[in-house]
Design an enzyme around this catalytic site. Structure first.
Site, PDB file in Angstrom:
ATOM      1  N   HIS A 171      -8.607   1.745  -0.970  1.00  0.00           N
ATOM      2  CA  HIS A 171      -8.983   1.730  -2.384  1.00  0.00           C
ATOM      3  C   HIS A 171      -8.974   0.315  -2.922  1.00  0.00           C
ATOM      4  O   HIS A 171      -8.154  -0.513  -2.521  1.00  0.00           O
ATOM      5  CB  HIS A 171      -8.053   2.617  -3.224  1.00  0.00           C
ATOM      6  CG  HIS A 171      -6.590   2.383  -2.988  1.00  0.00           C
ATOM      7  ND1 HIS A 171      -5.934   2.845  -1.872  1.00  0.00           N
ATOM      8  CD2 HIS A 171      -5.664   1.728  -3.724  1.00  0.00           C
ATOM      9  CE1 HIS A 171      -4.661   2.500  -1.936  1.00  0.00           C
ATOM     10  NE2 HIS A 171      -4.471   1.815  -3.050  1.00  0.00           N
ATOM     11  N   ILE A 172      -9.893   0.073  -3.836  1.00  0.00           N
ATOM     12  CA  ILE A 172      -9.968  -1.216  -4.537  1.00  0.00           C
ATOM     13  C   ILE A 172      -9.478  -0.986  -5.959  1.00  0.00           C
ATOM     14  O   ILE A 172     -10.043  -0.170  -6.692  1.00  0.00           O
ATOM     15  CB  ILE A 172     -11.413  -1.759  -4.579  1.00  0.00           C
ATOM     16  CG1 ILE A 172     -11.984  -1.905  -3.164  1.00  0.00           C
ATOM     17  CG2 ILE A 172     -11.455  -3.095  -5.338  1.00  0.00           C
ATOM     18  CD1 ILE A 172     -13.451  -2.334  -3.132  1.00  0.00           C
TER      19      ILE A 172
ATOM     20  N   GLN B 152       0.840  -1.199   0.000  1.00  0.00           N
ATOM     21  CA  GLN B 152       0.000   0.000   0.000  1.00  0.00           C
ATOM     22  C   GLN B 152       0.876   1.251   0.000  1.00  0.00           C
ATOM     23  O   GLN B 152       1.811   1.361   0.802  1.00  0.00           O
ATOM     24  CB  GLN B 152      -0.918   0.009   1.234  1.00  0.00           C
ATOM     25  CG  GLN B 152      -1.899   1.160   1.237  1.00  0.00           C
ATOM     26  CD  GLN B 152      -2.903   1.081   2.395  1.00  0.00           C
ATOM     27  OE1 GLN B 152      -2.784   0.231   3.276  1.00  0.00           O
ATOM     28  NE2 GLN B 152      -3.875   1.967   2.376  1.00  0.00           N
TER      29      GLN B 152
ATOM     30  N   VAL C 199      -0.810   4.535  -0.895  1.00  0.00           N
ATOM     31  CA  VAL C 199      -1.718   5.648  -0.583  1.00  0.00           C
ATOM     32  C   VAL C 199      -2.620   5.187   0.559  1.00  0.00           C
ATOM     33  O   VAL C 199      -3.336   4.178   0.423  1.00  0.00           O
ATOM     34  CB  VAL C 199      -2.551   6.074  -1.804  1.00  0.00           C
ATOM     35  CG1 VAL C 199      -3.508   7.198  -1.420  1.00  0.00           C
ATOM     36  CG2 VAL C 199      -1.644   6.519  -2.948  1.00  0.00           C
TER      37      VAL C 199
END
Ligand code: AMP
Length: 111
Positions: free
Chosen positions: A97-98, A91, A93
């Protein structure tokens, strides 16, 4: 503040493909497949690790939107969804999120 919060706030541009009161989907700035879209909640959830019982409805909404967005994007031959979590998860960010990726056959497993 994360770059995704800035997109939610309209401070930086994004190629938005879908939005509603709970979520936003936009093209990844560095696509790793012919189609690479990110689906994010408007709520600033840091990662999967930060989801709580209060987010059950939101989580369900995000997941339910995935096939609808995939259809909008023309991903009729299938697609890959990825949620990277934390350092080892890759990860970068820290706003949940997907990744929705498709447009070519994708290898498995990832590195
Ligand atoms: P992750 O590594 O799972 O945290 O994914 C973050 C993703 O955000 C990467 O695929 C980046 O290319 C993407 N990204 C970073 N900044 C932007 C931006 N301004 N607009 C769209 N996508 C972005």
């Amino acid at each position: 503040m994360t770059v995704f919060q800035k997109i939610i706030d309209g401070e930086i541009p994004a190629r938005i493909v879908y939005e509603d009161e709970h979520c936003l989907a936009f093209h990844d700035v560095s696509p790793q497949a012919p189609v690479h879209v990110l689906l994010i909640p408007r709520k600033p959830v840091v990662s999967l690790d930060e989801l709580t019982e209060q987010d059950t409805q939101l989580s369900g909404h995000l997941l339910t939107m995935v096939p609808r967005i995939a259809e909008m994007l023309g991903l009729t031959d299938g697609y890959r969804t990825v949620i990277n979590t934390g350092g080892h998860g890759g990860q970068t960010v820290f706003h949940l999120h997907i990744h929705i990726m498709g447009g070519r056959p994708l290898a498995w497993p990832p590195g």
